[in-house]
Design a protein around this motif. Structure first.
Motif, PDB file in Angstrom:
ATOM      1  N   PRO A   1       0.828  -1.213   0.000  1.00 18.62           N
ATOM      2  CA  PRO A   1       0.000   0.000   0.000  1.00 18.62           C
ATOM      3  C   PRO A   1       0.859   1.258   0.000  1.00 18.62           C
ATOM      4  N   ASP A   2       0.256   2.369  -0.432  1.00 13.13           N
ATOM      5  CA  ASP A   2       0.973   3.643  -0.466  1.00 13.13           C
ATOM      6  C   ASP A   2       1.244   4.185   0.935  1.00 13.13           C
ATOM      7  N   SER A   3       0.325   3.904   1.876  1.00 17.13           N
ATOM      8  CA  SER A   3       0.498   4.422   3.232  1.00 17.13           C
ATOM      9  C   SER A   3      -0.239   3.520   4.213  1.00 17.13           C
ATOM     10  N   PRO A   4       0.181   3.505   5.477  1.00 18.69           N
ATOM     11  CA  PRO A   4      -0.497   2.674   6.476  1.00 18.69           C
ATOM     12  C   PRO A   4      -1.848   3.261   6.874  1.00 18.69           C
ATOM     13  N   THR A   5      -2.671   2.431   7.481  1.00 18.98           N
ATOM     14  CA  THR A   5      -3.933   2.866   8.068  1.00 18.98           C
ATOM     15  C   THR A   5      -3.737   3.011   9.570  1.00 18.98           C
ATOM     16  N   PHE A   6      -4.171   4.138  10.109  1.00 20.18           N
ATOM     17  CA  PHE A   6      -4.022   4.394  11.545  1.00 20.18           C
ATOM     18  C   PHE A   6      -5.397   4.641  12.155  1.00 20.18           C
ATOM     19  N   VAL A   7      -5.688   3.962  13.263  1.00 18.53           N
ATOM     20  CA  VAL A   7      -6.963   4.109  13.969  1.00 18.53           C
ATOM     21  C   VAL A   7      -6.680   4.247  15.460  1.00 18.53           C
ATOM     22  N   ALA A   8      -7.430   5.110  16.134  1.00 18.79           N
ATOM     23  CA  ALA A   8      -7.281   5.252  17.580  1.00 18.79           C
ATOM     24  C   ALA A   8      -8.636   5.575  18.200  1.00 18.79           C
ATOM     25  N   PHE A   9      -8.869   5.061  19.407  1.00 12.66           N
ATOM     26  CA  PHE A   9     -10.112   5.391  20.110  1.00 12.66           C
ATOM     27  C   PHE A   9      -9.901   5.201  21.607  1.00 12.66           C
ATOM     28  N   THR A  10     -10.812   5.769  22.384  1.00 16.77           N
ATOM     29  CA  THR A  10     -10.773   5.624  23.840  1.00 16.77           C
ATOM     30  C   THR A  10     -11.877   4.687  24.302  1.00 16.77           C
ATOM     31  N   GLN A  11     -11.654   4.046  25.453  1.00 17.64           N
ATOM     32  CA  GLN A  11     -12.680   3.210  26.069  1.00 17.64           C
ATOM     33  C   GLN A  11     -12.689   3.457  27.574  1.00 17.64           C
ATOM     34  N   PRO A  12     -13.750   4.053  28.105  1.00 14.90           N
ATOM     35  CA  PRO A  12     -13.836   4.223  29.555  1.00 14.90           C
ATOM     36  C   PRO A  12     -13.856   2.861  30.252  1.00 14.90           C
ATOM     37  N   LYS A  13     -13.170   2.754  31.376  1.00 16.11           N
ATOM     38  CA  LYS A  13     -13.125   1.488  32.112  1.00 16.11           C
ATOM     39  C   LYS A  13     -12.720   1.757  33.545  1.00 16.11           C
ATOM     40  N   ARG A  14     -13.307   0.991  34.481  1.00 15.47           N
ATOM     41  CA  ARG A  14     -12.935   1.102  35.894  1.00 15.47           C
ATOM     42  C   ARG A  14     -11.622   0.343  36.099  1.00 15.47           C
ATOM     43  N   LEU A  15     -10.569   1.072  36.331  1.00 16.84           N
ATOM     44  CA  LEU A  15      -9.261   0.460  36.538  1.00 16.84           C
ATOM     45  C   LEU A  15      -8.903   0.354  38.016  1.00 16.84           C
ATOM     46  N   ILE A  16      -9.217   1.384  38.786  1.00 13.40           N
ATOM     47  CA  ILE A  16      -8.881   1.399  40.210  1.00 13.40           C
ATOM     48  C   ILE A  16      -9.891   0.579  41.011  1.00 13.40           C
ATOM     49  N   ASP A  17     -11.142   0.912  40.868  1.00 12.70           N
ATOM     50  CA  ASP A  17     -12.204   0.253  41.636  1.00 12.70           C
ATOM     51  C   ASP A  17     -12.645  -1.017  40.912  1.00 12.70           C
TER      52      ASP A  17
END
Length: 262
Positions: A85-101
């Protein structure tokens, strides 16, 4: 026609977010870049630009606690094994999650052992995760929260975590980095914290039998931090309750993460 969709020709990274800041960001971005280089996939931007984008995602989503997911594939081209391919595909997203509790920190988790059927380059954080999906589904069907992969009689790692045990003499044991396992960023941070606390740590392979007879067991990952393992294949670990070393390391890691997050 994206090669990530057609061939699983891509890599990903997951970074925890605490108090709206990135945890172990430098380690995760370095591993992300190493994985891309291992597959000869062009990195789309400099590392600092990607980190700035992550912070923008966190801000736009108003996320205080959770994860940021990054993915790069080789890109879009006609389906052919050798297409470039001529260039890579880049994707990013956030996911809320309880990490401490996380209730599992108090109750512990159950794991099941399964044959490690993954490919040989597990040090690359590839999007080719079908074996892990099958392992997670089997674990859930058996009432467990994680699967430990077994190869040649030894535990390699969890389906989405690093595996640890505490021996009867109090030594913390985890498998050394190699192509057989993913070099965990949380693993590295926890190991450093343990050494600073004076814990004895050994990097070596351990068998399933040794794990089942250990004083404690635990897993580490970016999305769970440190969680105690209280049962392996329906056999209790130690007294079947979360142990003090796992609890101590979890507390140390959370404090360090909050202090150093960027």
């Amino acid at each position: 026609m994206d090669r990530g969709f057609l061939f699983a020709d891509g890599i990903y990274e997951v970074t925890a977010v605490l108090d709206g800041r990135l945890v172990d960001s430098a380690s995760h971005l370095a591993r992300f870049q190493r994985s891309a280089e291992a597959l000869a996939i062009a990195f789309p931007w400099p590392v600092d630009a990607i980190e700035a984008m992550e912070r923008e995602l966190i801000a736009r989503n108003g996320m205080e606690e959770g994860t940021v997911y990054l993915q790069i594939t080789r890109g879009v081209a006609e389906r052919d094994f050798l297409s470039e391919p001529d260039s890579p595909t880049f994707v990013a997203f956030t996911q809320p999650k309880r990490l401490i509790d996380n209730p599992a920190a108090d109750t512990g988790i159950k794991v099941v052992s399964l044959p490690d059927i993954r490919w040989a380059r597990r040090d690359i954080k590839s999007v080719m995760l079908l074996a892990q999906v099958l392992a997670k589904r089997e674990a859930a069907a058996r009432g467990a929260q994680e699967a430990w992969m077994i190869e040649d009689g030894f535990v390699t790692e969890g389906a989405s975590s690093t595996a640890w045990i505490v021996t009867t003499d109090g030594t913390l044991v985890t498998r050394p980095n190699s192509r057989a396992i993913l070099p965990g960023c949380t693993r590295a941070a926890v190991e450093a914290l343990g050494l600073a606390e004076g814990l004895r740590i050994e990097e070596r392979a351990f068998t399933l039998t040794e794990a089942q007879s250990a004083r404690e067991a635990m897993v580490t990952s970016a999305s769970t931090f440190v969680l105690p393992v209280v049962m392996i294949d329906d056999r209790p670990v130690g007294d079947g309750r979360p142990g003090p070393i796992a609890a101590k390391l979890r507390g140390l890691y959370i404090a360090a993460a909050r202090n150093s997050a960027t």
